[in-house]
Design a protein around this motif. Structure first.
Motif, PDB file in Angstrom:
ATOM      1  N   TRP A 130     -17.476 -11.956 -39.319  1.00  0.00           N
ATOM      2  CA  TRP A 130     -18.141 -10.814 -38.678  1.00  0.00           C
ATOM      3  C   TRP A 130     -19.022 -10.118 -39.693  1.00  0.00           C
ATOM      4  O   TRP A 130     -18.610  -9.872 -40.839  1.00  0.00           O
ATOM      5  N   THR A 131     -20.238  -9.789 -39.265  1.00  0.00           N
ATOM      6  CA  THR A 131     -21.168  -9.038 -40.102  1.00  0.00           C
ATOM      7  C   THR A 131     -21.787  -7.926 -39.267  1.00  0.00           C
ATOM      8  O   THR A 131     -21.906  -8.048 -38.043  1.00  0.00           O
ATOM      9  N   PRO A 132     -22.185  -6.833 -39.891  1.00  0.00           N
ATOM     10  CA  PRO A 132     -22.770  -5.711 -39.153  1.00  0.00           C
ATOM     11  C   PRO A 132     -24.105  -6.089 -38.509  1.00  0.00           C
ATOM     12  O   PRO A 132     -24.754  -7.058 -38.894  1.00  0.00           O
ATOM     13  N   ASN A 133     -24.479  -5.279 -37.515  1.00  0.00           N
ATOM     14  CA  ASN A 133     -25.777  -5.384 -36.855  1.00  0.00           C
ATOM     15  C   ASN A 133     -26.007  -6.740 -36.202  1.00  0.00           C
ATOM     16  O   ASN A 133     -27.117  -7.265 -36.191  1.00  0.00           O
ATOM     17  N   THR A 134     -24.936  -7.299 -35.677  1.00  0.00           N
ATOM     18  CA  THR A 134     -25.034  -8.526 -34.885  1.00  0.00           C
ATOM     19  C   THR A 134     -24.255  -8.312 -33.598  1.00  0.00           C
ATOM     20  O   THR A 134     -23.556  -7.317 -33.434  1.00  0.00           O
ATOM     21  N   ASN A 135     -24.378  -9.267 -32.701  1.00  0.00           N
ATOM     22  CA  ASN A 135     -23.617  -9.192 -31.456  1.00  0.00           C
ATOM     23  C   ASN A 135     -22.321  -9.987 -31.549  1.00  0.00           C
ATOM     24  O   ASN A 135     -21.745 -10.370 -30.535  1.00  0.00           O
ATOM     25  N   THR A 136     -21.876 -10.215 -32.773  1.00  0.00           N
ATOM     26  CA  THR A 136     -20.636 -10.965 -32.980  1.00  0.00           C
ATOM     27  C   THR A 136     -19.436 -10.130 -32.548  1.00  0.00           C
ATOM     28  O   THR A 136     -19.324  -8.954 -32.902  1.00  0.00           O
TER      29      THR A 136
END
Length: 324
Positions: free
Chosen positions: A152-158
């Protein structure tokens, strides 16, 4: 010559139905406006997540739908007492009534429309927010939109994967996208779709994240999936909503919805610390459910390492499958 006086005619009966309708429409409109603009913003569980907002909206819509019915019942009751009550000295019986087709048809049509409207509305509101924050079992019918990924990484739709583990009498949370690290505090990033995997190590619990509008039973050997997307920053109260033993009332803790960058820093920091402390090595490999009688990795040391407290406080070691 005797003159016969004509009999005095009784005054015409007023149109009670029109009167009632005129009064009712004004009172019902006023009640609905008060509900929507004054009461709705304060309705539980608030608007901290998509599920909570839908639940608040649902309660308000049902209140707006029900208020006209309540107003009509009370209005008819008061109107009957004031207008149709017997006058002083009148001991006669009222006129016999054998039925009124218009009233009966109106009642049947009106109640049918209300029931069908609530059925359609409830179905749509259950599907739209992917189960409305409720547990859907291991194979959800409705799924929240988002990208599945092992990291998981920020600023994604994950989608963020969070495992909620209940045990007498505490909650812990594992984050498989961060090495399977475990925490006694629930941290979530704002504006991020979250998948909760709710399970238990002993008896039946119920995970209730009040401000998020999430409620899912925690059953041993069951992966109960629930979805939510936090929409605003703040604190979350997590309680057990299923009677689970002597200290059920004390089984609660708090969660926090933070910015995505703050969550990334927190989760990475906890992962690094637990790697250094030996917690990740002591924890069983991440799985959707755990059999507490066959986990050799965990014992009493986990109490001091992870800070878990309660009657149990750690997974059951195989040497004592009943009492840890």
């Amino acid at each position: 010559m005797t003159t016969t006086q004509p009999a005095a005619q009784a005054p015409a009966e007023p149109r009670h139905g029109l009167r009632l309708f005129a009064i009712w429409i004004v009172l019902a409109l006023a009640a609905d406006l008060v509900i929507w603009f004054a009461w709705k913003p304060h309705l539980p569980p608030g608007d901290m997540s998509d599920a909570a907002r839908h639940q608040q909206f649902d309660i308000a819509v049902m209140a707006v739908s029900g208020a006209p019915v309540i107003v009509f019942v009370l209005l008819y009751f008061v109107y009957s007492i004031v207008v149709w009550r017997a006058k002083p000295g009148d001991d006669g019986d009222g006129a016999p009534i054998y039925g009124n087709t218009k009233v009966q048809a109106t009642w049947i049509v009106g109640t049918t429309v209300i029931v069908l409207w609530l059925f359609v509305f409830g179905t749509v509101e259950l599907v739209a927010p992917a189960g409305a924050g409720a547990g859907e079992g291991p194979s959800p019918i409705w799924k929240l939109a988002g990208t599945q990924s092992a990291t998981w990484t920020p600023n994604t739709n994950t989608m963020l994967q969070v495992q909620v583990i209940g045990q007498e009498w505490t909650w812990t949370y594992r984050y498989p996208q961060f090495g399977g690290m475990e925490s006694t505090a629930l941290y979530l990033p704002v504006d991020t779709p979250v998948t909760f995997h709710v399970t238990s190590l002993d008896v039946i619990h119920s995970f209730w994240a009040y401000q998020l509008g999430v409620k899912a039973d925690a059953n041993p050997q069951v992966d109960n999936v629930a979805y939510v997307t936090p929409k605003s920053l703040g604190s979350v109260t997590v309680r057990c909503n299923e009677l689970c033993g002597l200290w059920h009332g004390a089984m609660f803790n708090y969660g926090h919805v933070v910015t995505q960058s703050a969550f990334q820093s927190w989760a990475s920091g906890v992962q690094s610390r637990e790697q250094g402390d030996g917690v990740l090595a002591a924890l069983p490999p991440y799985a959707l459910t755990y059999d507490p009688t066959v986990i050799p990795q965990l014992g009493k040391n986990i109490v001091t390492i992870d800070g878990i407290t309660g009657a149990a406080g750690y997974y059951y070691p195989p040497s004592d499958p009943v009492t840890p």
